[in-house]
Design a protein around this motif. Structure first.
Motif, PDB file in Angstrom:
ATOM      1  N   SER A 224      25.569   0.987  -4.588  1.00  0.00           N
ATOM      2  CA  SER A 224      25.200   1.023  -2.361  1.00  0.00           C
ATOM      3  C   SER A 224      25.765  -0.068  -1.786  1.00  0.00           C
ATOM      4  O   SER A 224      25.711  -1.174  -2.657  1.00  0.00           O
ATOM      5  CB  SER A 224      23.483   1.577  -2.116  1.00  0.00           C
ATOM      6  N   ASN A 226      25.911  -3.178   1.026  1.00  0.00           N
ATOM      7  CA  ASN A 226      25.562  -4.137   2.056  1.00  0.00           C
ATOM      8  C   ASN A 226      24.185  -5.072   0.890  1.00  0.00           C
ATOM      9  O   ASN A 226      22.640  -5.528   0.779  1.00  0.00           O
ATOM     10  CB  ASN A 226      24.345  -3.533   3.000  1.00  0.00           C
ATOM     11  N   GLU A 280      22.385  13.460   6.674  1.00  0.00           N
ATOM     12  CA  GLU A 280      22.041  13.099   5.640  1.00  0.00           C
ATOM     13  C   GLU A 280      22.210  13.981   4.161  1.00  0.00           C
ATOM     14  O   GLU A 280      21.685  13.568   3.211  1.00  0.00           O
ATOM     15  CB  GLU A 280      20.302  13.645   5.657  1.00  0.00           C
ATOM     16  N   ALA A 299      26.737   3.921   4.401  1.00  0.00           N
ATOM     17  CA  ALA A 299      25.266   3.284   4.058  1.00  0.00           C
ATOM     18  C   ALA A 299      24.566   4.237   4.159  1.00  0.00           C
ATOM     19  O   ALA A 299      24.406   5.685   4.590  1.00  0.00           O
ATOM     20  CB  ALA A 299      25.331   2.097   5.053  1.00  0.00           C
ATOM     21  N   GLU A 300      22.847   4.022   3.512  1.00  0.00           N
ATOM     22  CA  GLU A 300      22.236   4.086   3.123  1.00  0.00           C
ATOM     23  C   GLU A 300      22.002   5.844   2.608  1.00  0.00           C
ATOM     24  O   GLU A 300      21.188   6.233   2.867  1.00  0.00           O
ATOM     25  CB  GLU A 300      21.046   3.834   4.903  1.00  0.00           C
ATOM     26  N   ASN A 301      22.988   5.581   1.996  1.00  0.00           N
ATOM     27  CA  ASN A 301      23.326   7.502   0.860  1.00  0.00           C
ATOM     28  C   ASN A 301      23.674   8.256   2.299  1.00  0.00           C
ATOM     29  O   ASN A 301      23.512   9.636   1.862  1.00  0.00           O
ATOM     30  CB  ASN A 301      21.825   7.554   0.736  1.00  0.00           C
ATOM     31  N   ARG A 302      23.932   8.139   3.727  1.00  0.00           N
ATOM     32  CA  ARG A 302      24.134   8.549   4.946  1.00  0.00           C
ATOM     33  C   ARG A 302      25.924   9.893   3.788  1.00  0.00           C
ATOM     34  O   ARG A 302      25.840   9.133   3.437  1.00  0.00           O
ATOM     35  CB  ARG A 302      24.534   8.000   5.427  1.00  0.00           C
ATOM     36  N   SER A 458      18.727  -2.399   8.299  1.00  0.00           N
ATOM     37  CA  SER A 458      18.739  -1.754   8.312  1.00  0.00           C
ATOM     38  C   SER A 458      19.577  -1.050   9.347  1.00  0.00           C
ATOM     39  O   SER A 458      20.382  -2.317   9.919  1.00  0.00           O
ATOM     40  CB  SER A 458      17.534  -0.472   8.622  1.00  0.00           C
ATOM     41  N   VAL A 459      20.198  -0.053   9.369  1.00  0.00           N
ATOM     42  CA  VAL A 459      21.378   0.509   9.909  1.00  0.00           C
ATOM     43  C   VAL A 459      21.415   0.887  11.181  1.00  0.00           C
ATOM     44  O   VAL A 459      21.974   0.450  11.934  1.00  0.00           O
ATOM     45  CB  VAL A 459      22.195   2.052   9.185  1.00  0.00           C
TER      46      VAL A 459
END
Length: 514
Positions: A224, A226, A280, A299-302, A458-459
């Motif tokens: 992942s 960042n 998602e 980012a953030e598994n999106r 966070s994003v």
């Protein structure tokens, strides 16, 4: 009421300005951009700009990575000499392309460009071994001839004499980061463009690798973005942290998208136009496959559920061929030219890398029995209107895939400077279009570094920061909208004609660099 971003700022306090270097490299140029964060807003400054583009080596279109590294290092030294104390740096580039290393970490062969024609026919060969439905269900990635899957299939078929010495595959931003930090790393968003990563598990798909005879050991696990991964020792700036951010340039750009909610379609506008929505979950249904929608990592598994559209590449080539006109002049000439005389299907393979873009456009118009453009303004008008129609086509497809209502389009990237095309997009799609920021990839790169440095969390906070820092412009659709009356014509010319099918082999096999 304070936003989560403002609350985070108050809780953290702020003792000094953070400074980050975004190394943002596209298929035609690269930049080293300084980001300065004071705890409330973000400012950017371009320190160094350089050209990029494929060069011919051993009969193939390749990237000159040694040159890119020299330019990257020069940009870093400019920052140091200027007296900036740099907290971190990170690299984002285009997707799918890669470098192969031996066991000692040395490069094997050339870094072949996605615009090279070595992959021609590879899709058809693999289709005889595995169904497209199986590939799409596994990866969620749209079918493009230059995907890493087909590049590696072509490589294993050719099997150069160094093939058995390969120990590692690194995608372009990971390779450039390795040359700075000495750390080999695989970042998720860029890896996801390969059509080799399983969209459900996030792991390399063993069946696909076995299909093309590529060892799984070549690949590091996709990590992942960042996060901090190493250091670079600069002569003038000292030791600088190296971060791995969303290293696919569109993934960085979408991280910087200043929107809230799930009702917006984005377009990242540059050499390519990447048009899509965030989700998602991967949208890899049969309907999505029929639209050839891709599910790239974010980012953030999106997931970035999007379509690749042949964007400003079309006008960039026409501008080179005419030579005497700036982009701004071509836009003005387009405004003064007659509307809807000639249209093209922007994503037709004949426009991927033709010997001459103007001739390719003229050939297309002849074969579809349209008026053939002759003047620079007619070519520009044809391109811009055709792109706007293509945006409408994808807008309608995304509305069928998205369960909730989509209300507007937000365009980011350098293409937003073409205000004429922005208005055409609003008119063609019949919805409000918002634009900004321009340097979205670099800004998203910097925001990813701020997350890695624990300055924001966070994003969502990154997007609030972007909203607080950069202007947004709005375009409303025209009340006298002519696009709908010409929609049927665009749909007709978008279909393959027998003439173009017969000529396609000849054109795609004569691909050269413009």
């Amino acid at each position: 009421m304070l936003s989560s971003y403002d609350l985070n700022h108050q809780m953290r306090g702020f003792d000094r300005m953070n400074k980050m270097l975004a190394i943002d490299i596209g298929a035609s140029s690269g930049r080293v951009i300084l980001g300065s964060y004071d705890g409330l807003t973000l400012q950017i400054q371009e320190l160094h700009r350089f050209d990029n583009g494929p060069v011919f080596r051993n009969g193939q279109a390749c990237w000159n990575l040694d040159y890119l590294l020299l330019e990257i290092k020069q940009g870093i030294e400019i920052a140091g000499v200027s007296g900036h104390v740099i907290d971190s740096l990170a690299i984002d580039t285009w997707g799918v392309d890669f470098v192969l290393l031996d066991g000692q970490g040395e490069q094997l062969g050339d870094a072949v460009s996605y615009r090279d024609n070595r992959t021609l026919g590879m899709q058809e060969k693999l289709n005889g071994l595995i169904t497209k439905n199986t590939i799409y269900t596994k990866t969620g990635i749209q079918f493009l001839d230059f995907n890493t899957l087909y590049q590696l299939a072509a490589l294993t078929e050719d099997r150069p004499n160094w093939f058995d010495s390969v120990a590692r595959l690194l995608f372009i931003p990971d390779y450039l980061g390795y040359k700075l930090s000495g750390i080999q790393h695989c970042e998720y968003t860029n890896a996801s463009t390969s059509q080799l990563l399983n969209c459900a598990s996030g792991a390399w798909d063993k069946e696909l690798l076995e299909l093309i005879n590529v060892p799984e050991q070549w690949f590091l696990p996709a990590q992942s973005p960042n996060r901090l991964i190493g250091h670079y020792n600069s002569k003038s700036a000292g030791q600088i942290k190296v971060a791995s951010i969303a290293s696919h340039d569109t993934a960085s750009a979408i991280l910087a998208l200043p929107v809230t909610g799930q009702d917006t379609v984005y377009i990242s506008s540059g050499t390519w136009s990447l048009m899509g929505i965030e989700s998602e979950h991967a949208l890899n249904s049969p309907l999505a496959q029929s639209f050839n929608v891709t599910n790239e990592g974010g980012a953030e598994n999106r997931f970035r559920v999007l379509k690749n559209i042949m964007g400003l590449w079309l006008i960039q080539n026409v501008q080179k061929e005419f030579g005497d006109f700036s982009f701004a002049q071509l836009v003005n000439l387009a405004k003064d030219s007659d509307a809807f005389k000639s249209l093209i299907a922007p994503d037709h393979p004949s426009f991927l890398n033709p010997v001459n873009m103007s001739c390719a456009i003229q050939d297309f118009c002849r074969e579809t029995q349209q008026v053939v453009p002759e003047t620079p303004g007619e070519f520009a008008r044809c391109i811009f209107e055709s792109l706007a129609f293509q945006y409408r086509k994808v807008w309608l497809e995304l509305n069928q895939l998205k369960p909730a209502s989509l209300k507007r389009i937000h365009i980011i990237g350098g293409g937003i400077q073409n205000t004429f095309l922005n208005q055409l997009c609003a008119d063609a799609c019949g919805v409000e279009v918002r634009t900004g920021p321009i340097e979205a990839s670099a800004i998203g790169n910097i925001c990813g570094q701020l997350i890695a440095l624990n300055q924001i969390e966070s994003v969502q906070q990154a997007r609030e920061l972007v909203s607080n820092s950069f202007p947004i412009k709005s375009y409303k659709p025209s009340q006298t909208n002519e696009f709908l009356s010409h929609w049927a014509k665009f749909e007709r010319i978008s279909l393959d004609t027998p003439e173009r099918k017969n000529n396609e082999h000849n054109r795609t096999n004569s691909i050269e660099l413009c």
